[in-house]
Design an enzyme around this catalytic site. Sequence first.
Site, PDB file in Angstrom:
ATOM      1  N   SER A   1       2.556   4.006   5.689  1.00 33.03           N
ATOM      2  CA  SER A   1       1.176   4.763   4.886  1.00 33.03           C
ATOM      3  C   SER A   1       0.306   3.920   5.827  1.00 33.03           C
ATOM      4  O   SER A   1       0.430   3.421   6.567  1.00 33.03           O
ATOM      5  CB  SER A   1       0.615   3.424   4.000  1.00 33.03           C
ATOM      6  OG  SER A   1      -0.419   3.752   3.186  1.00 33.03           O
TER       7      SER A   1
ATOM      8  N   TYR B   1       0.611  -3.402  -2.133  1.00 31.58           N
ATOM      9  CA  TYR B   1       1.209  -1.731  -1.815  1.00 31.58           C
ATOM     10  C   TYR B   1       1.173  -2.685  -0.296  1.00 31.58           C
ATOM     11  O   TYR B   1       1.498  -1.883   0.566  1.00 31.58           O
ATOM     12  CB  TYR B   1       0.128  -0.894  -2.251  1.00 31.58           C
ATOM     13  CG  TYR B   1       0.928   0.479  -1.563  1.00 31.58           C
ATOM     14  CD1 TYR B   1       1.471   1.127  -1.927  1.00 31.58           C
ATOM     15  CD2 TYR B   1      -0.010   0.998  -0.560  1.00 31.58           C
ATOM     16  CE1 TYR B   1       1.779   2.178  -1.644  1.00 31.58           C
ATOM     17  CE2 TYR B   1       0.469   2.324  -0.379  1.00 31.58           C
ATOM     18  CZ  TYR B   1       2.055   2.853  -0.956  1.00 31.58           C
ATOM     19  OH  TYR B   1       1.949   3.877  -0.088  1.00 31.58           O
TER      20      TYR B   1
END
Length: 259
Positions: free
Chosen positions: A143, A156
């Site tokens: 990501s 995350y």
Amino acid sequence: MSIFSLQGKTAVITGGASGIGKAITTAFAKQGAQVHILEFNEESGNLAVEEINNNGGKAYFYQCDVSNHQQVKDVINTIAAQQPIDILVNNAGIAHVGNVENTEESDLDRIYNVNVKGVYNCMHAVVPKMKANGGGVILNMASIASSVGISDRFAYSMSKGAALTMTYSVAKDYVNDGIRCNCISPARVHTPFVDGFIKKNYPGKEEEMFEALSKTQPIGRMGKPEEIANLALYLCSDEASFITGTDFPIDGGFIKLNG
């Protein structure tokens, strides 16, 4: 033979029945791969397989919790007993919103178990198979949060940072075994998850928030799952045989142009 062909190849794709994972599964099947979907949601898994098979592809579904080490090992052994595994895409993942103060220990454990341990479990099971078969390709879903600070994404970001560095480690350790390992780092992509997130957290302001979130990318919109899938297809194809140990941002300019 068409460019980026996966004809005759076997691909294992985790979380391959929804969102980005489904787009990857569909793209790989269209290019001739036999796709094996590891998915926690049984209904979604069966529907994805049915859709691909009805359109001339070859797909199989395995109900699997990627955080369960033995379950992953058993599924991989089942697939590998039928044919060599050429491609592994570690796409399964879950999200969490919160900073370090309001991230509970249980939140951290939940994210770690799927996004970090799940990637480890799959690579741990597949790498020996690939070594024995003379090589293969592993693609991990990282990501932009692996590389830059994102507000309220503590757990995350931790997990996606791990996906990035596990990619580097595996690429380094197994380059002489013919195993390539890369990762993709998307920015915000328009999936059903995003729609659900907006609906849950901003009721009555869905359209307004969608536009605001879209504009966080300098290009002015969210990515499409198919765009991520096309990059995944390239990286897992023989045309990318000179690429390993690399992270590929696909972010509408987010990392480089937001400064």
